[in-house]
Design an enzyme around this catalytic site. Structure first.
Site, short mmCIF file in Angstrom:
data_model
loop_
_atom_site.label_atom_id
_atom_site.label_comp_id
_atom_site.label_asym_id
_atom_site.label_seq_id
_atom_site.Cartn_x
_atom_site.Cartn_y
_atom_site.Cartn_z
N VAL A 1 0.84 -1.20 0.00
CA VAL A 1 0.00 0.00 0.00
C VAL A 1 0.88 1.25 0.00
CG1 VAL A 1 -1.72 1.33 1.28
CG2 VAL A 1 -1.94 -1.16 1.10
N PRO B 1 9.20 -1.31 10.49
CA PRO B 1 10.38 -2.15 10.70
C PRO B 1 10.99 -2.65 9.40
CG PRO B 1 8.56 -2.85 12.10
CD PRO B 1 7.99 -1.89 11.10
N PRO C 1 -0.73 6.15 -40.79
CA PRO C 1 -0.92 5.72 -42.17
C PRO C 1 -2.33 5.89 -42.72
CG PRO C 1 -0.86 3.83 -40.70
CD PRO C 1 -0.53 5.02 -39.87
N ASP D 1 -3.67 17.27 -44.52
CA ASP D 1 -3.24 16.66 -45.77
C ASP D 1 -4.27 15.65 -46.25
OD1 ASP D 1 -0.92 17.99 -46.23
OD2 ASP D 1 0.41 16.46 -45.40
N LYS E 1 -6.24 22.44 -51.14
CA LYS E 1 -7.10 23.44 -51.77
C LYS E 1 -6.76 24.87 -51.35
CE LYS E 1 -10.94 20.20 -52.32
NZ LYS E 1 -12.34 19.88 -52.00
N GLY F 1 -0.07 13.02 -42.92
CA GLY F 1 -0.07 11.57 -42.97
C GLY F 1 1.27 11.03 -42.51
N ASP G 1 4.47 10.26 -40.58
CA ASP G 1 5.26 11.04 -39.64
C ASP G 1 5.65 12.36 -40.31
OD1 ASP G 1 7.21 10.74 -37.03
OD2 ASP G 1 8.16 11.89 -38.63
N THR H 1 4.86 5.91 -39.05
CA THR H 1 5.18 6.04 -40.47
C THR H 1 4.63 4.87 -41.28
OG1 THR H 1 6.94 6.19 -42.10
CG2 THR H 1 7.46 5.01 -40.08
N GLY I 1 -2.89 1.10 -47.36
CA GLY I 1 -2.63 0.29 -46.18
C GLY I 1 -3.29 0.79 -44.92
#
Length: 410
Positions: free
Chosen positions: A31, A51, A178, A201, A223, A254, A256, A284, A367
């Site tokens: 504890v 003790p 990813p 992105d 854009k 996206g 890293d 990544t 992926g």
């Protein structure tokens, strides 16, 4: 502090400021081992009376973090204490210490008898300067479950609690991973939940944008009107403009930010403009996408190294910085990003440099996403296979013997 209780007189929640104040802990077992780190982190002047102690508690004493008196409890140990934690294995000593605490008006927690204590220890957790403390009376497991749910929500951004004081405008370059929204880091998701402006992105985790509150301005980086400026310059200018307007800005990228993500260009532009910048690494795609398709980029006895290469520039392009001949001589794994269009030319260059044409190749499109698919080929056939199968970006190409692994995993 969250509290649920069946009793007519609930505990009064309060935060103790114990820095520099005397705290006595009786007992050096499990504890105490759990409770001591928080007391020490609070700056308490801790005296341990016991003790014996567990190795972890003994290490705290050896490091000078607390004072350890190696003996049983005796009357007077709680003199001048502000707070006491009683957790010995001796019921009589616990009762005597509790009685002393009552006489001296010292708030006292008892691990063996909560009803006889004058204070209860809540289930606590912390996230980015927020302390969550939960009391549920006689149900500590429920306290811990509620605590965990709140802290996890604060950490991953599903429980939105924006700061309203001492907010410093700035930009966070967040690696979104990813594509699967579950693969963004906890810190990245929290910062996203606190943002005023998100510049995203195309390859970032788009599903997370739908979770943002209505007041958050979401800007598609693809854009941004460029005018005479190049695209990256326009993005840099947008980051600076919104940060200077006092906004918390997240640049959601996206993978890293620093793996072919031009994150350093943005960080340098922000530094030049005097804008505070936080970099949040991301998972990544060079490793995660092959892994999601069952391809290990290294494998014992097969590949002891892997090399990540950008394939957005063809080998015969004068802008290319890659030594393809040197890469052809390696025996490990090659991971190509942004190489769909140039896959045939890259394969030809590698074979000309001596890489065998029968080297296995795996091409993984989208992926970690619902539309993920894997196409297998060899170095000699990958260019034609990519065209025949209609593979389109984003896709990761893995070249090497490891690509023969997991072919039945799609």
């Amino acid at each position: 502090m969250t509290e649920t209780h069946p009793d007519p007189a609930p505990a009064y929640p309060v935060g103790l400021r114990l820095a520099g104040r005397r705290v006595v802990v009786l007992g050096g077992g499990q504890v105490a081992q759990r409770r001591l780190p928080a007391l020490l982190a609070a700056g308490a002047d801790v005296t341990l009376v016991s003790p014996s102690a567990t190795p972890s508690v003994e290490a705290m004493a050896d490091a000078g973090e607390l004072t350890w008196e190696r003996r049983p409890y005796r009357e007077g140990d709680l003199a001048d204490a502000w707070y006491a934690l009683v957790c010995t294995r001796d019921p009589e000593a616990n009762a005597a210490a509790s009685a002393e605490a009552e006489r001296h008006r010292v708030w006292c927690v008892r691990s063996d008898d909560a009803e006889s204590a004058t204070a209860w220890t809540p289930a606590t957790g912390r996230s980015e300067g927020v302390t969550v403390a939960v009391l549920t009376g006689r149900d500590p497991r429920r306290s811990a479950a509620v605590r965990d749910a709140i802290v996890e929500g604060l950490r991953d951004g599903t429980l939105v609690a924006p700061r309203h004081r001492a907010r410093t405008p700035g930009v966070a370059l967040v690696g979104g991973g990813p594509g699967d929204p579950d693969l963004i880091t906890v810190r990245g998701r929290r910062l996203l939940a606190e943002a005023d402006v998100v510049i995203a992105d195309r390859l970032g985790p788009r599903d997370l944008l739908d979770e943002l509150p209505p007041h958050v301005e979401v800007i598609d980086a693809a854009k941004i009107p460029y005018g005479r400026a190049m695209a990256q310059e326009a993005i840099n200018n947008a980051l600076i403009e919104h940060a200077k307007a006092g906004k918390q800005v997240v640049r959601l990228k996206g993978g890293d930010p620093f793996v072919f993500g031009r994150g350093m260009e943005e960080a340098e532009a922000l530094a030049e403009a005097g804008i505070a910048c936080t970099v949040v690494p991301g998972v990544t795609s060079a490793i995660s996408v092959p892994g999601a398709a069952g391809v290990p980029v290294t494998h014992r006895g097969v590949a002891h190294e892997f090399t990540v290469v950008s394939g957005h520039v063809a080998p015969d392009d004068e802008r290319s910085l890659v030594d393809w001949t040197a890469l052809a001589g390696l025996t490990g794994t090659l991971v190509l990003l942004m190489a769909v269009e140039n896959s045939g030319a890259i394969a030809a260059k590698l074979m000309a440099g001596g890489r065998p044409g029968d080297t296995p190749v795996a091409v993984i499109q989208e992926g970690t996403m619902a539309a993920q698919r894997r196409v297998d080929a060899t170095l000699a056939t990958v260019g034609e296979t990519v065209r025949a199968e209609g593979v389109r970006p984003p896709a990761v190409i893995v070249i090497g013997d490891v690509a023969a692994r997991g072919r039945n995993q799609r």
